[in-house]
Design a protein around this motif. Structure first.
Motif, PDB file in Angstrom:
ATOM      1  N   ALA A 170       0.836  -1.196   0.000  1.00 13.46           N
ATOM      2  CA  ALA A 170       0.000   0.000   0.000  1.00 13.46           C
ATOM      3  C   ALA A 170       0.871   1.246   0.000  1.00 13.46           C
ATOM      4  O   ALA A 170       0.547   2.261  -0.628  1.00 13.46           O
ATOM      5  N   ALA A 171       1.993   1.150   0.679  1.00 12.04           N
ATOM      6  CA  ALA A 171       2.989   2.229   0.709  1.00 12.04           C
ATOM      7  C   ALA A 171       4.293   1.622   1.203  1.00 12.04           C
ATOM      8  O   ALA A 171       4.317   0.544   1.797  1.00 12.04           O
ATOM      9  N   GLN A 172       5.384   2.306   0.937  1.00 13.51           N
ATOM     10  CA  GLN A 172       6.672   1.834   1.431  1.00 13.51           C
ATOM     11  C   GLN A 172       7.583   3.020   1.707  1.00 13.51           C
ATOM     12  O   GLN A 172       7.380   4.122   1.182  1.00 13.51           O
ATOM     13  N   GLU A 173       8.558   2.787   2.558  1.00 18.51           N
ATOM     14  CA  GLU A 173       9.524   3.830   2.893  1.00 18.51           C
ATOM     15  C   GLU A 173      10.897   3.199   3.081  1.00 18.51           C
ATOM     16  O   GLU A 173      11.025   1.972   3.228  1.00 18.51           O
ATOM     17  N   ALA A 174      11.900   4.036   3.044  1.00 16.89           N
ATOM     18  CA  ALA A 174      13.272   3.559   3.213  1.00 16.89           C
ATOM     19  C   ALA A 174      13.489   3.095   4.644  1.00 16.89           C
ATOM     20  O   ALA A 174      13.075   3.761   5.597  1.00 16.89           O
ATOM     21  N   GLY A 175      14.129   1.945   4.783  1.00 17.25           N
ATOM     22  CA  GLY A 175      14.449   1.431   6.105  1.00 17.25           C
ATOM     23  C   GLY A 175      15.766   1.966   6.616  1.00 17.25           C
ATOM     24  O   GLY A 175      16.443   2.770   5.959  1.00 17.25           O
ATOM     25  N   ALA A 176      16.170   1.489   7.785  1.00 11.93           N
ATOM     26  CA  ALA A 176      17.365   2.012   8.449  1.00 11.93           C
ATOM     27  C   ALA A 176      18.639   1.709   7.679  1.00 11.93           C
ATOM     28  O   ALA A 176      19.628   2.442   7.784  1.00 11.93           O
ATOM     29  N   ALA A 177      18.646   0.645   6.878  1.00 17.29           N
ATOM     30  CA  ALA A 177      19.869   0.258   6.173  1.00 17.29           C
ATOM     31  C   ALA A 177      20.305   1.311   5.168  1.00 17.29           C
ATOM     32  O   ALA A 177      21.509   1.475   4.927  1.00 17.29           O
ATOM     33  N   ILE A 178      19.370   2.021   4.570  1.00 19.44           N
ATOM     34  CA  ILE A 178      19.724   2.996   3.540  1.00 19.44           C
ATOM     35  C   ILE A 178      20.457   4.201   4.120  1.00 19.44           C
ATOM     36  O   ILE A 178      21.539   4.570   3.634  1.00 19.44           O
ATOM     37  N   PRO A 179      19.951   4.873   5.177  1.00 19.42           N
ATOM     38  CA  PRO A 179      20.754   5.958   5.761  1.00 19.42           C
ATOM     39  C   PRO A 179      22.070   5.483   6.351  1.00 19.42           C
ATOM     40  O   PRO A 179      23.075   6.208   6.298  1.00 19.42           O
ATOM     41  N   ILE A 180      22.096   4.275   6.904  1.00 20.98           N
ATOM     42  CA  ILE A 180      23.365   3.734   7.404  1.00 20.98           C
ATOM     43  C   ILE A 180      24.348   3.583   6.249  1.00 20.98           C
ATOM     44  O   ILE A 180      25.536   3.922   6.363  1.00 20.98           O
ATOM     45  N   GLY A 181      23.864   3.097   5.110  1.00 25.45           N
ATOM     46  CA  GLY A 181      24.716   2.966   3.941  1.00 25.45           C
ATOM     47  C   GLY A 181      25.204   4.306   3.429  1.00 25.45           C
ATOM     48  O   GLY A 181      26.362   4.440   2.999  1.00 25.45           O
ATOM     49  N   ILE A 182      24.352   5.326   3.475  1.00 24.24           N
ATOM     50  CA  ILE A 182      24.759   6.659   3.024  1.00 24.24           C
ATOM     51  C   ILE A 182      25.878   7.206   3.895  1.00 24.24           C
ATOM     52  O   ILE A 182      26.867   7.768   3.405  1.00 24.24           O
ATOM     53  N   VAL A 183      25.760   7.040   5.207  1.00 27.83           N
ATOM     54  CA  VAL A 183      26.814   7.493   6.115  1.00 27.83           C
ATOM     55  C   VAL A 183      28.107   6.728   5.839  1.00 27.83           C
ATOM     56  O   VAL A 183      29.204   7.302   5.845  1.00 27.83           O
ATOM     57  N   ALA A 184      27.996   5.422   5.586  1.00 29.75           N
ATOM     58  CA  ALA A 184      29.180   4.622   5.260  1.00 29.75           C
ATOM     59  C   ALA A 184      29.861   5.141   4.005  1.00 29.75           C
ATOM     60  O   ALA A 184      31.099   5.228   3.940  1.00 29.75           O
ATOM     61  N   VAL A 185      29.077   5.513   2.998  1.00 23.49           N
ATOM     62  CA  VAL A 185      29.638   6.059   1.756  1.00 23.49           C
ATOM     63  C   VAL A 185      30.411   7.347   2.045  1.00 23.49           C
ATOM     64  O   VAL A 185      31.548   7.533   1.588  1.00 23.49           O
ATOM     65  N   ILE A 186      29.805   8.241   2.811  1.00 24.33           N
ATOM     66  CA  ILE A 186      30.448   9.522   3.111  1.00 24.33           C
ATOM     67  C   ILE A 186      31.764   9.314   3.844  1.00 24.33           C
ATOM     68  O   ILE A 186      32.801   9.911   3.507  1.00 24.33           O
ATOM     69  N   LEU A 187      31.757   8.449   4.851  1.00 17.72           N
ATOM     70  CA  LEU A 187      32.970   8.232   5.645  1.00 17.72           C
ATOM     71  C   LEU A 187      34.070   7.573   4.814  1.00 17.72           C
ATOM     72  O   LEU A 187      35.247   7.954   4.905  1.00 17.72           O
ATOM     73  N   LEU A 188      33.711   6.593   3.994  1.00 16.29           N
ATOM     74  CA  LEU A 188      34.717   5.912   3.181  1.00 16.29           C
ATOM     75  C   LEU A 188      35.288   6.827   2.110  1.00 16.29           C
ATOM     76  O   LEU A 188      36.500   6.804   1.835  1.00 16.29           O
ATOM     77  N   LEU A 189      34.454   7.659   1.500  1.00 22.62           N
ATOM     78  CA  LEU A 189      34.960   8.591   0.492  1.00 22.62           C
ATOM     79  C   LEU A 189      35.860   9.656   1.128  1.00 22.62           C
ATOM     80  O   LEU A 189      36.893  10.036   0.552  1.00 22.62           O
ATOM     81  N   LEU A 190      35.484  10.135   2.297  1.00 18.68           N
ATOM     82  CA  LEU A 190      36.348  11.082   3.007  1.00 18.68           C
ATOM     83  C   LEU A 190      37.681  10.429   3.364  1.00 18.68           C
ATOM     84  O   LEU A 190      38.751  11.016   3.182  1.00 18.68           O
ATOM     85  N   SER A 191      37.611   9.214   3.869  1.00 23.47           N
ATOM     86  CA  SER A 191      38.817   8.493   4.239  1.00 23.47           C
ATOM     87  C   SER A 191      39.710   8.274   3.027  1.00 23.47           C
ATOM     88  O   SER A 191      40.940   8.465   3.088  1.00 23.47           O
ATOM     89  N   GLY A 192      39.109   7.904   1.908  1.00 24.70           N
ATOM     90  CA  GLY A 192      39.884   7.702   0.703  1.00 24.70           C
ATOM     91  C   GLY A 192      40.520   8.982   0.187  1.00 24.70           C
ATOM     92  O   GLY A 192      41.681   8.984  -0.249  1.00 24.70           O
ATOM     93  N   THR A 193      39.778  10.072   0.257  1.00 23.63           N
ATOM     94  CA  THR A 193      40.321  11.365  -0.195  1.00 23.63           C
ATOM     95  C   THR A 193      41.511  11.788   0.650  1.00 23.63           C
ATOM     96  O   THR A 193      42.547  12.248   0.126  1.00 23.63           O
ATOM     97  N   PHE A 194      41.404  11.627   1.961  1.00 26.23           N
ATOM     98  CA  PHE A 194      42.512  11.982   2.842  1.00 26.23           C
ATOM     99  C   PHE A 194      43.737  11.107   2.579  1.00 26.23           C
ATOM    100  O   PHE A 194      44.874  11.590   2.577  1.00 26.23           O
ATOM    101  N   SER A 195      43.516   9.816   2.361  1.00 25.30           N
ATOM    102  CA  SER A 195      44.635   8.909   2.108  1.00 25.30           C
ATOM    103  C   SER A 195      45.325   9.226   0.789  1.00 25.30           C
ATOM    104  O   SER A 195      46.557   9.215   0.690  1.00 25.30           O
TER     105      SER A 195
END
Length: 209
Positions: A170-195
């Motif tokens: 009837a309806a759906q929404e993003a679960g917790a895994a998606i924002p957790i994944g977004i934060v993981a992307v940001i941290l890994l890209l920042l880490s990679g840029t610094f390295s």
């Protein structure tokens, strides 16, 4: 050692990003489905993950569960959308590649802290670690974005009958895994840029070669 503070932060960000990647892989709340028919799905809510779909049922539809029923996806469930299978593969790759990045960074930091002065070797390991971090971040970004797109467009899934799931919510929404994944992307890209931006300082010390 005094010049490696940024790389210590890089290691910390990469570690947290890698942990969040594994967390997003393991939890089932990628999509939250709201269904009208509560005959089987008693709570009216089902959680769709990349490995299985779960819901609460008081009918004991499976002898292995008391109230929660989970149907695991298999390679024979050809009706499962491509974004779910893509998430399975890409997140698994991201987990192993991120671990390689952490290993390379640890080796480089170990050489710095122990006073090992092979500048070229240290720089290369930081660069390799940075490449792995960026690659892992991109591997997470693709399935997270793809699944989020599917959620926002309320796309249906033709589940097999054994899952007891309707094809459309009837309806759906993003679960917790998606924002957790977004934060993981940001941290890994920042880490990679610094390295990738790491450069050993020029020194006149004769033992630094």
């Amino acid at each position: 050692v005094s010049t490696s503070h940024l790389q210590l932060a890089t290691f910390a960000l990469g570690t947290v990003g890698w942990i969040l990647c594994t967390v997003s892989m393991g939890i089932v709340e990628w999509r939250v489905w709201y269904v009208d028919n509560t005959t089987v799905i008693s709570s009216g809510i089902a959680w769709v993950g990349i490995w299985k779909v779960c819901f609460i049922s008081y009918l004991h539809v499976s002898p292995g569960y008391k109230e929660q029923f989970c149907h695991k996806f298999s390679g024979y469930d050809f009706s499962i959308p491509y974004e779910i299978y893509a998430a399975q593969g890409l997140l698994t790759i991201a987990m192993f590649v991120g671990l390689l990045g952490l290993t390379a960074t640890v080796f480089a930091l170990r050489n710095v802290c122990m006073g090992i002065t092979h500048k070229t070797l240290i720089s290369r390991f930081f660069l390799v670690g940075g490449f792995f971090y960026v690659f892992a971040g991109l591997c997470i970004l693709i399935p997270v974005s793809w699944n989020f797109y599917s959620v926002t467009h309320n796309q249906s899934i033709a589940f097999p009958p054994s899952s007891y799931m309707p094809s459309s919510p009837a309806a759906q929404e993003a679960g917790a895994a998606i924002p957790i994944g977004i934060v993981a992307v940001i941290l890994l890209l920042l880490s990679g840029t610094f390295s990738l931006s790491y450069r050993l300082p020029v020194t006149t010390n004769p033992i630094m070669k």
